[in-house]
Scaffold this motif. Structure first.
Motif, PDB file in Angstrom:
ATOM      1  N   SER A 405      -3.111  -8.745  -2.211  1.00  0.00           N
ATOM      2  CA  SER A 405      -3.446  -7.435  -1.649  1.00  0.00           C
ATOM      3  C   SER A 405      -4.944  -7.376  -1.381  1.00  0.00           C
ATOM      4  O   SER A 405      -5.751  -7.722  -2.250  1.00  0.00           O
ATOM      5  CB  SER A 405      -3.049  -6.324  -2.625  1.00  0.00           C
ATOM      6  OG  SER A 405      -1.664  -6.391  -2.916  1.00  0.00           O
ATOM      7  N   ALA A 406      -5.296  -6.957  -0.183  1.00  0.00           N
ATOM      8  CA  ALA A 406      -6.707  -6.856   0.184  1.00  0.00           C
ATOM      9  C   ALA A 406      -7.326  -5.606  -0.430  1.00  0.00           C
ATOM     10  O   ALA A 406      -6.630  -4.651  -0.785  1.00  0.00           O
ATOM     11  CB  ALA A 406      -6.841  -6.814   1.706  1.00  0.00           C
ATOM     12  N   ASN A 407      -8.633  -5.615  -0.536  1.00  0.00           N
ATOM     13  CA  ASN A 407      -9.397  -4.457  -1.006  1.00  0.00           C
ATOM     14  C   ASN A 407      -9.500  -3.466   0.149  1.00  0.00           C
ATOM     15  O   ASN A 407     -10.461  -3.487   0.930  1.00  0.00           O
ATOM     16  CB  ASN A 407     -10.778  -4.904  -1.484  1.00  0.00           C
ATOM     17  CG  ASN A 407     -11.564  -3.774  -2.118  1.00  0.00           C
ATOM     18  OD1 ASN A 407     -11.345  -2.598  -1.845  1.00  0.00           O
ATOM     19  ND2 ASN A 407     -12.511  -4.126  -2.974  1.00  0.00           N
ATOM     20  N   LEU A 408      -8.506  -2.604   0.291  1.00  0.00           N
ATOM     21  CA  LEU A 408      -8.443  -1.713   1.448  1.00  0.00           C
ATOM     22  C   LEU A 408      -9.591  -0.702   1.499  1.00  0.00           C
ATOM     23  O   LEU A 408     -10.111  -0.440   2.593  1.00  0.00           O
ATOM     24  CB  LEU A 408      -7.095  -0.998   1.496  1.00  0.00           C
ATOM     25  CG  LEU A 408      -5.864  -1.884   1.761  1.00  0.00           C
ATOM     26  CD1 LEU A 408      -4.632  -1.019   1.959  1.00  0.00           C
ATOM     27  CD2 LEU A 408      -6.073  -2.797   2.965  1.00  0.00           C
ATOM     28  N   PRO A 409     -10.027  -0.104   0.377  1.00  0.00           N
ATOM     29  CA  PRO A 409     -11.164   0.820   0.480  1.00  0.00           C
ATOM     30  C   PRO A 409     -12.420   0.143   1.038  1.00  0.00           C
ATOM     31  O   PRO A 409     -13.133   0.729   1.863  1.00  0.00           O
ATOM     32  CB  PRO A 409     -11.369   1.281  -0.968  1.00  0.00           C
ATOM     33  CG  PRO A 409     -10.030   1.147  -1.596  1.00  0.00           C
ATOM     34  CD  PRO A 409      -9.440  -0.077  -0.976  1.00  0.00           C
ATOM     35  N   HIS A 546      -6.215  -4.429  -6.664  1.00  0.00           N
ATOM     36  CA  HIS A 546      -6.154  -3.914  -5.292  1.00  0.00           C
ATOM     37  C   HIS A 546      -4.793  -3.290  -5.013  1.00  0.00           C
ATOM     38  O   HIS A 546      -4.700  -2.267  -4.312  1.00  0.00           O
ATOM     39  CB  HIS A 546      -6.439  -5.035  -4.299  1.00  0.00           C
ATOM     40  CG  HIS A 546      -7.809  -5.638  -4.447  1.00  0.00           C
ATOM     41  ND1 HIS A 546      -8.896  -4.897  -4.828  1.00  0.00           N
ATOM     42  CD2 HIS A 546      -8.259  -6.916  -4.272  1.00  0.00           C
ATOM     43  CE1 HIS A 546      -9.966  -5.675  -4.882  1.00  0.00           C
ATOM     44  NE2 HIS A 546      -9.602  -6.900  -4.560  1.00  0.00           N
ATOM     45  N   TYR A 547      -3.740  -3.909  -5.520  1.00  0.00           N
ATOM     46  CA  TYR A 547      -2.407  -3.332  -5.331  1.00  0.00           C
ATOM     47  C   TYR A 547      -2.302  -1.997  -6.060  1.00  0.00           C
ATOM     48  O   TYR A 547      -1.784  -1.008  -5.513  1.00  0.00           O
ATOM     49  CB  TYR A 547      -1.325  -4.294  -5.821  1.00  0.00           C
ATOM     50  CG  TYR A 547       0.085  -3.834  -5.496  1.00  0.00           C
ATOM     51  CD1 TYR A 547       0.664  -4.138  -4.278  1.00  0.00           C
ATOM     52  CD2 TYR A 547       0.827  -3.082  -6.410  1.00  0.00           C
ATOM     53  CE1 TYR A 547       1.950  -3.719  -3.963  1.00  0.00           C
ATOM     54  CE2 TYR A 547       2.110  -2.659  -6.117  1.00  0.00           C
ATOM     55  CZ  TYR A 547       2.673  -2.972  -4.886  1.00  0.00           C
ATOM     56  OH  TYR A 547       3.950  -2.537  -4.584  1.00  0.00           O
ATOM     57  N   GLU A 548      -2.796  -1.936  -7.284  1.00  0.00           N
ATOM     58  CA  GLU A 548      -2.697  -0.714  -8.080  1.00  0.00           C
ATOM     59  C   GLU A 548      -3.419   0.456  -7.414  1.00  0.00           C
ATOM     60  O   GLU A 548      -2.991   1.600  -7.523  1.00  0.00           O
ATOM     61  CB  GLU A 548      -3.265  -0.946  -9.478  1.00  0.00           C
ATOM     62  CG  GLU A 548      -2.344  -1.692 -10.422  1.00  0.00           C
ATOM     63  CD  GLU A 548      -1.071  -0.912 -10.757  1.00  0.00           C
ATOM     64  OE1 GLU A 548      -1.082   0.336 -10.663  1.00  0.00           O
ATOM     65  OE2 GLU A 548      -0.069  -1.556 -11.088  1.00  0.00           O
TER      66      GLU A 548
END
Length: 655
Positions: A405-409, A546-548
């Protein structure tokens, strides 16, 4: 915990190589490749495997009904050596033609392709079978526009690239429908004819089709597709059987009538946009439907409250939604290279590389890749300070097959700073488990997966985020160019399948977590002695922070999100990989998100010609990907224990 078993559960049963998964399903989107050697044989074109295949994943294996229809089109309109590919709209056919001509030029073997418009139309609303046995309430036959791309044999590999990458070819149900209303003399085998403009009169009671040819005839070459055997049944019997299938689905309330396809599509758009207050039966033509006009809707639950069904657009495949998202970005904003962040499903990267200015690839998708991305953006912005450094960043949440999961923020912050789009594929996480739309300008999803679950229909969607900074430009461009080419019958099946998708996802989440906990406890990652499993790739263990951050917390009436139904395994040796896979008693084949457990040697199927390249990004040749289903949890655990023990015993025997 005991959960319901999926209908036709495969646990403990083998299906012959090449047969449809699920069995006895005319439009199944997976195919049985039960042994490791079968998958290798498929990739190498082994006759034993190829000749046994009655279907396959639709973007990789052209369904026999589509091949049959294409052969008919070739016989009537192709020059010697030309082959045909079929599309539902002229714009898509023109995209295919342009792709063939452009790619062949790049390969220094330029060819010309041409288009033909075929109108397949019944002359009356009568069904083809005798009136005395016509199914009650069967839908009236309607006209279909078919757009044919004709090209020489040398361009077949390029045409197949377009079919695979764009996902825009006609569906097998559309092909079956066209075959059901073609005149008998067209259905019979006949020698090829020259591609002149011809009108074929239909049967006196109900059929005709007409054509218009566009473009030049290329020089002759030899045809490639093998001939398709004529049906054993008569056309009337074929049509009656198809009509009876439709009647059974409608009569027993499983499917909406085909006449209500627009309601089915509206119901799905409401489910995807999260505006339904309650997705339970409301009367629509006498069957349950969430698509009627006065159904109760409210603010979206997708994390952006003003998302509406009008921001959701349906496509016939998940890949066509991704391809269309890229086309939309190119149309709405100044052209620039895009970024593929993380190791994606293979065709996403190919789309970004083969259309538009090109692509920057950050294949690990880790925080160190994010650092490198930020440096690249800063350098590009200094070189050209008056334009965004990139057009868009594409990422999966989580990725397939490594479940990263990418660091979306942080990605969102970079997009806001450097003014580019974020396009997130949420297929694997799914919007019941994760909330990614607030970080995206566009979210895409393959509805063929867990939204459907039944593995008998394809579909995809694209969602625009109305809070995005480029929403107005994107929405205007999308509205001006969007074509609804999702075949009505496919939409009706997808709507039926998706009515209980939220309940199914929760069961699948529970099952997958139990299986992954079992396998990880026996892996090298957990320091298990003599482990044959190296790592279990699952969002609970891989980039969990990142998923959490995006996992739905379950506030208010929402249930908390799970970790999804997909995971992947790597092994300490090729022997362990192959023996584990061969002894895993479940369905084996491509696809994921099915109501039944489905496994495949992912890298062999997706990257057989580029194994060393994939391994650079951690996608090892021996990787096994598993999509967990609705079966009884205890039975699933026992199934995986047996496979694990077999792998352990095989490794001991070799040492």
């Amino acid at each position: 915990m005991l959960v319901e078993s999926a209908p036709g559960s495969a646990l403990g049963h083998d299906i012959a190589v090449g047969q449809s998964v699920p069995p006895h399903t005319a439009h199944a989107i997976s195919v049985s490749l039960p042994k490791w050697s079968d998958n290798v044989g498929y990739e190498e074109g082994e006759k034993r495997v190829v000749d046994a295949m009655v279907n396959g994943y639709p973007r990789f294996f052209i369904h026999l009904s589509i091949r049959k229809l294409a052969k008919i089109c070739e016989k009537k309109h192709a020059a010697p050596g030309e082959q045909a590919m079929l599309f539902p709209t002229q714009r898509l056919a023109d995209h295919c033609r342009s792709f063939i001509e452009r790619r062949s030029q790049l390969l220094n073997d330029p060819v010309a392709a041409r288009l033909i418009h075929l109108l397949v139309s019944p002359e009356t609303s009568l069904t083809n079978g005798p009136a005395s046995i016509s199914p009650p309430n069967s839908s009236a036959k309607r006209a279909v526009n078919l757009h044919i791309v004709l090209f020489p044999e040398s361009a077949v590999p390029i045409a197949k690239e377009f079919w695979q990458h764009s996902g825009t070819g006609i569906s097998s149900r559309l092909a079956d429908y066209c075959l059901s209303i073609l005149p008998e003399d067209v259905l019979k085998p006949s020698p090829p004819t020259s591609p002149t403009v011809v009108r074929f009169p239909g049967k006196s009671q109900n059929r005709h089709y007409a054509t218009k040819s566009i473009g030049k005839v290329p020089s002759p070459t030899q045809p490639q597709f093998p001939p398709i055997a004529p049906p054993k049944q008569t056309p009337e019997q074929d049509t009656f059987d198809a009509d009876l299938d439709v009647y059974v689905e409608e009569r027993y309330g499983r499917n909406l009538p085909l006449a209500a396809a627009s309601s089915a599509k509206r119901a799905m758009r409401r489910r995807i946009s999260g505006v339904l207050i309650r997705d339970n039966p409301s009367d629509c033509h006498g069957v349950p439907c969430a698509g009627i006009q006065d159904v109760e809707v409210g603010p979206s639950t997708r994390g952006v409250s003003n998302v509406s069904e009008d921001d959701v657009f349906l496509y016939p495949t998940g890949m066509s939604a991704i391809w269309s998202a890229h086309q939309l970005a190119l149309a709405a904003l100044p052209p620039a290279k895009s970024v593929c962040f993380g190791f994606p499903y293979t065709d996403t990267l190919k789309i970004l590389q083969k259309w538009g200015p090109g692509c920057h690839f950050f294949g690990h998708g880790t925080d160190s890749d994010l650092d490198a991305l930020e440096r690249m953006l800063e350098q590009e912005s200094q070189l050209s300070p008056n334009k965004p450094p990139i057009l868009a960043l594409f990422t999966e949440f989580p990725s397939n097959p490594l479940l990263r999961s990418a660091n979306l923020p942080r990605l969102r912050a970079l997009a806001d700073k450097y003014d580019f789009l974020i396009i997130i594929d949420e297929t694997i996480g799914n919007f019941v488990n994760v909330e990614v739309l607030p970080y995206a300008d566009i979210a895409v999803c393959s509805l063929s997966k867990v939204f459907s679950g039944a593995s008998n229909v394809m579909g995809g969607n694209l969602v625009l985020n109305p809070s995005g900074r480029h929403y107005e430009e994107l929405k205007a461009a999308q509205v001006s160019t969007f074509e609804d080419f999702y075949f009505d019958e496919d939409a009706v099946f997808m709507e039926r399948n998706s009515r209980d998708f939220k309940r199914r996802i929760k069961v699948i989440d529970t099952n997958a977590e139990a299986v992954c906990d079992l396998l990880r406890s026996s892996s090298a990652a957990a320091n298990a002695p003599s482990a044959v499993i190296k790592e279990v790739f699952y969002p609970k263990y891989i980039t969990p922070e990142h998923y959490e951050h995006c996992r739905i917390k379950g506030e208010g009436t929402q249930q908390p999100g799970g970790f999804g139904g997909l995971f992947a395994l790597t092994f300490t040796s090729s022997v362990a990989s192959e023996v584990f896979f061969d002894n895993l008693s479940c369905y084996k084949g491509p696809s994921l998100g099915t109501n039944f457990t489905l496994a495949c040697p992912f890298t062999i199927l997706a990257h057989y010609a580029e194994l060393e390249w994939a391994a650079q990004y951690g996608v090892e040749a021996g990787l096994v990907r598993v999509s967990v289903g609705l079966e009884d949890t205890a039975s699933l655990l026992q199934t995986f224990k047996i496979a694990l023990e077999a792998a352990e015993e095989a490794v001991r025997a070799t040492t």
